[in-house]
Design a protein around this motif. Structure first.
Motif, PDB file in Angstrom:
ATOM      1  N   ASN A 166      -8.962  29.669 -19.075  1.00  0.00           N
ATOM      2  CA  ASN A 166      -8.146  29.913 -18.158  1.00  0.00           C
ATOM      3  C   ASN A 166      -7.841  31.488 -18.115  1.00  0.00           C
ATOM      4  O   ASN A 166      -7.651  32.085 -16.723  1.00  0.00           O
ATOM      5  CB  ASN A 166      -6.650  29.398 -18.728  1.00  0.00           C
ATOM      6  CG  ASN A 166      -6.194  29.878 -19.903  1.00  0.00           C
ATOM      7  OD1 ASN A 166      -6.928  30.280 -20.884  1.00  0.00           O
ATOM      8  ND2 ASN A 166      -4.996  30.279 -20.006  1.00  0.00           N
ATOM      9  N   SER A 179     -15.045  26.349 -20.289  1.00  0.00           N
ATOM     10  CA  SER A 179     -14.806  25.311 -19.284  1.00  0.00           C
ATOM     11  C   SER A 179     -15.751  24.785 -18.048  1.00  0.00           C
ATOM     12  O   SER A 179     -16.485  25.452 -17.653  1.00  0.00           O
ATOM     13  CB  SER A 179     -13.622  25.701 -18.414  1.00  0.00           C
ATOM     14  OG  SER A 179     -13.236  24.828 -17.517  1.00  0.00           O
ATOM     15  N   ARG A 213     -15.330  23.494 -15.412  1.00  0.00           N
ATOM     16  CA  ARG A 213     -15.067  23.848 -14.027  1.00  0.00           C
ATOM     17  C   ARG A 213     -15.620  25.141 -13.613  1.00  0.00           C
ATOM     18  O   ARG A 213     -15.615  25.444 -12.218  1.00  0.00           O
ATOM     19  CB  ARG A 213     -13.370  23.665 -14.113  1.00  0.00           C
ATOM     20  CG  ARG A 213     -13.014  21.881 -14.223  1.00  0.00           C
ATOM     21  CD  ARG A 213     -11.623  22.158 -14.089  1.00  0.00           C
ATOM     22  NE  ARG A 213     -11.246  20.669 -13.896  1.00  0.00           N
ATOM     23  CZ  ARG A 213      -9.791  20.313 -13.819  1.00  0.00           C
ATOM     24  NH1 ARG A 213      -8.885  21.294 -13.356  1.00  0.00           N
ATOM     25  NH2 ARG A 213      -9.320  19.063 -13.699  1.00  0.00           N
ATOM     26  N   TYR A 271      -5.206  15.579 -29.585  1.00  0.00           N
ATOM     27  CA  TYR A 271      -5.778  16.816 -29.002  1.00  0.00           C
ATOM     28  C   TYR A 271      -4.670  17.877 -28.969  1.00  0.00           C
ATOM     29  O   TYR A 271      -3.599  17.586 -28.746  1.00  0.00           O
ATOM     30  CB  TYR A 271      -6.408  16.809 -27.510  1.00  0.00           C
ATOM     31  CG  TYR A 271      -5.289  16.142 -26.700  1.00  0.00           C
ATOM     32  CD1 TYR A 271      -4.684  16.892 -25.691  1.00  0.00           C
ATOM     33  CD2 TYR A 271      -5.454  14.699 -26.216  1.00  0.00           C
ATOM     34  CE1 TYR A 271      -3.874  16.485 -24.772  1.00  0.00           C
ATOM     35  CE2 TYR A 271      -4.609  14.017 -25.548  1.00  0.00           C
ATOM     36  CZ  TYR A 271      -3.803  15.049 -24.622  1.00  0.00           C
ATOM     37  OH  TYR A 271      -2.994  14.537 -23.714  1.00  0.00           O
ATOM     38  N   THR A 321      -5.931  25.278 -23.562  1.00  0.00           N
ATOM     39  CA  THR A 321      -6.594  24.861 -22.347  1.00  0.00           C
ATOM     40  C   THR A 321      -7.925  23.977 -22.549  1.00  0.00           C
ATOM     41  O   THR A 321      -8.123  23.037 -22.326  1.00  0.00           O
ATOM     42  CB  THR A 321      -6.530  25.766 -21.180  1.00  0.00           C
ATOM     43  OG1 THR A 321      -5.207  26.412 -20.926  1.00  0.00           O
ATOM     44  CG2 THR A 321      -7.344  25.177 -20.120  1.00  0.00           C
ATOM     45  N   VAL A 322      -8.776  24.829 -23.305  1.00  0.00           N
ATOM     46  CA  VAL A 322     -10.116  24.129 -23.646  1.00  0.00           C
ATOM     47  C   VAL A 322      -9.942  23.085 -24.535  1.00  0.00           C
ATOM     48  O   VAL A 322     -10.646  21.737 -24.094  1.00  0.00           O
ATOM     49  CB  VAL A 322     -10.981  25.136 -24.155  1.00  0.00           C
ATOM     50  CG1 VAL A 322     -10.366  25.683 -25.678  1.00  0.00           C
ATOM     51  CG2 VAL A 322     -12.364  24.905 -24.153  1.00  0.00           C
ATOM     52  N   LYS A 382      -7.140  21.092 -24.785  1.00  0.00           N
ATOM     53  CA  LYS A 382      -6.503  19.966 -24.036  1.00  0.00           C
ATOM     54  C   LYS A 382      -7.475  19.119 -23.076  1.00  0.00           C
ATOM     55  O   LYS A 382      -7.506  18.159 -22.997  1.00  0.00           O
ATOM     56  CB  LYS A 382      -5.381  20.525 -23.400  1.00  0.00           C
ATOM     57  CG  LYS A 382      -4.704  19.761 -22.377  1.00  0.00           C
ATOM     58  CD  LYS A 382      -3.379  20.452 -21.737  1.00  0.00           C
ATOM     59  CE  LYS A 382      -2.618  19.392 -20.998  1.00  0.00           C
ATOM     60  NZ  LYS A 382      -1.656  20.018 -20.210  1.00  0.00           N
ATOM     61  N   ILE A 383      -8.317  19.884 -22.437  1.00  0.00           N
ATOM     62  CA  ILE A 383      -9.146  19.444 -21.193  1.00  0.00           C
ATOM     63  C   ILE A 383     -10.399  18.627 -22.210  1.00  0.00           C
ATOM     64  O   ILE A 383     -10.574  17.570 -21.869  1.00  0.00           O
ATOM     65  CB  ILE A 383      -9.993  20.676 -20.580  1.00  0.00           C
ATOM     66  CG1 ILE A 383      -9.061  21.396 -19.801  1.00  0.00           C
ATOM     67  CG2 ILE A 383     -11.061  19.956 -19.746  1.00  0.00           C
ATOM     68  CD1 ILE A 383      -9.652  22.301 -18.819  1.00  0.00           C
ATOM     69  N   THR A 384     -10.832  19.291 -23.369  1.00  0.00           N
ATOM     70  CA  THR A 384     -11.851  18.597 -23.972  1.00  0.00           C
ATOM     71  C   THR A 384     -11.237  17.176 -24.518  1.00  0.00           C
ATOM     72  O   THR A 384     -11.993  16.211 -24.470  1.00  0.00           O
ATOM     73  CB  THR A 384     -12.133  19.316 -25.364  1.00  0.00           C
ATOM     74  OG1 THR A 384     -12.792  20.510 -24.729  1.00  0.00           O
ATOM     75  CG2 THR A 384     -13.259  18.574 -26.140  1.00  0.00           C
ATOM     76  N   SER A 422      -8.428  15.570 -23.484  1.00  0.00           N
ATOM     77  CA  SER A 422      -7.936  14.536 -22.593  1.00  0.00           C
ATOM     78  C   SER A 422      -8.745  14.102 -21.643  1.00  0.00           C
ATOM     79  O   SER A 422      -8.714  12.869 -20.809  1.00  0.00           O
ATOM     80  CB  SER A 422      -6.671  15.242 -21.950  1.00  0.00           C
ATOM     81  OG  SER A 422      -6.979  16.384 -21.118  1.00  0.00           O
ATOM     82  N   ARG A 423      -9.969  14.915 -21.091  1.00  0.00           N
ATOM     83  CA  ARG A 423     -10.725  14.323 -20.289  1.00  0.00           C
ATOM     84  C   ARG A 423     -12.237  14.353 -20.404  1.00  0.00           C
ATOM     85  O   ARG A 423     -12.734  13.205 -20.321  1.00  0.00           O
ATOM     86  CB  ARG A 423     -10.808  15.724 -18.931  1.00  0.00           C
ATOM     87  CG  ARG A 423      -9.368  15.621 -18.431  1.00  0.00           C
ATOM     88  CD  ARG A 423      -9.123  16.794 -17.422  1.00  0.00           C
ATOM     89  NE  ARG A 423      -7.873  17.028 -17.186  1.00  0.00           N
ATOM     90  CZ  ARG A 423      -7.639  18.170 -16.228  1.00  0.00           C
ATOM     91  NH1 ARG A 423      -8.416  18.816 -15.697  1.00  0.00           N
ATOM     92  NH2 ARG A 423      -6.265  18.583 -15.799  1.00  0.00           N
TER      93      ARG A 423
END
Length: 392
Positions: A115, A138, A140, A180, A185-186, A188-190, A192-193
């Motif tokens: 982020n 990330s 993205r 998680y 951020t990393v 959480k994204i890892t 949850s997604r």
């Protein structure tokens, strides 16, 4: 007989030509102007991930010693200027501006978090100064940091597809739960997604997804909830400290789920905290702790001396590589280090980084792809007899 005056002239001309030829060879360390070569470092020295920032700082100290033995960069000592981002985007932006404008560094290693990399990228492009993260991962941001942003780190979907696939196969996993970190951020994204998507493709049913706070003291509630579902596997997208506590609680409650740890778990400190409960855990990394390459063996030995016998995280090894890559690029791309040429010097470094191919470091062979992320091997790791063992 050749006259002594003519002979001296010819010898002098030969010496000049030889010097020019050496200067044209990339990486020969052509002398730079000035007193020091300034490189900025944006990392985390406070907050829940400060351990990784400290790892990077120690790894950079090892790289500095290596460079000092070789005469620095282009014959000059290296000056690293650190700035703590405090896990805040605004602080990362302020730090980058300071390093680029006030300190007039040639390039910046960091920031640590994705982020922050996203927030700083427009500033790097505005100030035309290289941002070279050793840890941002990330998906993205892949290919979206051009022209001044680069990353030397693991790309989670590519790496985790491989390691989670092996974990699922080896443990015959049909169902899994995911814990998680909801703050980082990393992670959480890892959790949850990315992980749910990988498990779905593998035909594994996700029976529960639970968010938790960083540095939690007690995970008994979360594990009790997971135990009620009795999944074959449990994925922990958490810091190594939290994952170690989760592993202990899982085994304390008698849950026999196979464990998989996210990208922060693949370090020795996880095993130290979780102890016997970590046995059999799978993870992924760009650093193989049982590697036998000379680059790894040298880095590992020197890092252990610097850290007080603590094993490095893969982001530390990548920070070490970043400084050595920058040194090589600076020496081979015609950088002058003259303050009057700062803009052109920075552009030469940017262009040089796009041409990095086959660099050998402790994580293996590093090449910068067209997306300006590193292309490198990822490893499948498993805790065997209290140590991370490489399975591929």
């Amino acid at each position: 007989m050749m006259k002594s005056g003519l002979k001296a002239k010819l010898l002098g001309m030969a010496a000049v030509l030889a010097a020019l030829a050496m200067a044209a060879i990339p990486g020969t360390g052509a002398a730079l102007e000035g007193k020091t070569v300034k490189i900025g470092v944006l990392t985390l020295l406070t907050g829940p991930l400060k351990h990784n920032g400290q790892h990077q700082k120690e790894a950079l100290a090892v790289a500095m010693r290596n460079l000092k033995k070789k005469g620095g960069i282009g014959g000059l000592p290296v000056e690293l200027i650190f700035f703590d981002t405090h896990m805040k985007n605004a602080q990362a932006i302020a730090g980058f501006r300071k390093l680029a404008r006030k300190d007039k560094v040639l390039a910046v290693i960091g920031p640590f978090l994705s982020n922050q990399v996203k927030a700083v990228s427009p500033i790097a492009n505005e100030l035309k100064t290289v941002m070279f993260s050793a840890s941002s991962a990330s998906p993205r941001l892949r290919g979206k940091l051009k022209p001044w942003g680069f990353r030397n780190s693991i790309f989670p979907p590519l790496a985790m597809n491989l390691s989670i696939g092996r974990w699922v196969k080896d443990n015959n996993i049909k169902s899994a739960a995911i814990l998680y970190d909801n703050r980082i951020t990393v992670l959480k994204i890892t959790g949850s997604r990315i992980v749910p998507g990988i498990l779905k493709k593998l035909g594994v049913k996700v029976v529960d997804k639970i968010a938790h706070q960083s540095n939690s003291v007690d995970f008994s509630g979360e594990v009790t909830r997971i135990r009620a579902k009795n999944p074959d596997g449990l994925v922990m997208s958490s810091t190594y400290g939290d994952a170690g506590k989760i592993a202990r609680e899982v085994r304390k409650q008698g849950l026999k789920s196979a464990l998989y740890g996210g990208i922060d778990v693949s370090q020795a400190q996880y095993i130290k905290i979780g102890q016997k409960a970590t046995e059999g855990t799978y993870s992924t990394s760009t650093l193989a702790f049982d590697s036998t390459t000379p680059e790894f063996k040298h880095f590992y030995k020197e890092y252990k001396k610097e850290s007080g016998d603590v094993d490095p995280h893969f982001t530390a090894a990548q920070a070490y590589e970043n400084l050595l890559i920058l040194a090589k690029v600076i020496e081979s791309s015609g950088v002058s280090n003259n303050p009057k040429n700062l803009a052109s010097d920075r552009d030469k470094i940017r262009a040089g980084l796009t041409k990095v191919k086959g660099f050998r470091g402790p994580t293996g062979i590093v090449t910068i792809g067209g997306h300006q992320d590193a292309e490198k091997k990822s490893y499948i790791l498993k805790v065997v007899n209290g140590h991370w063992k490489t399975l591929n």
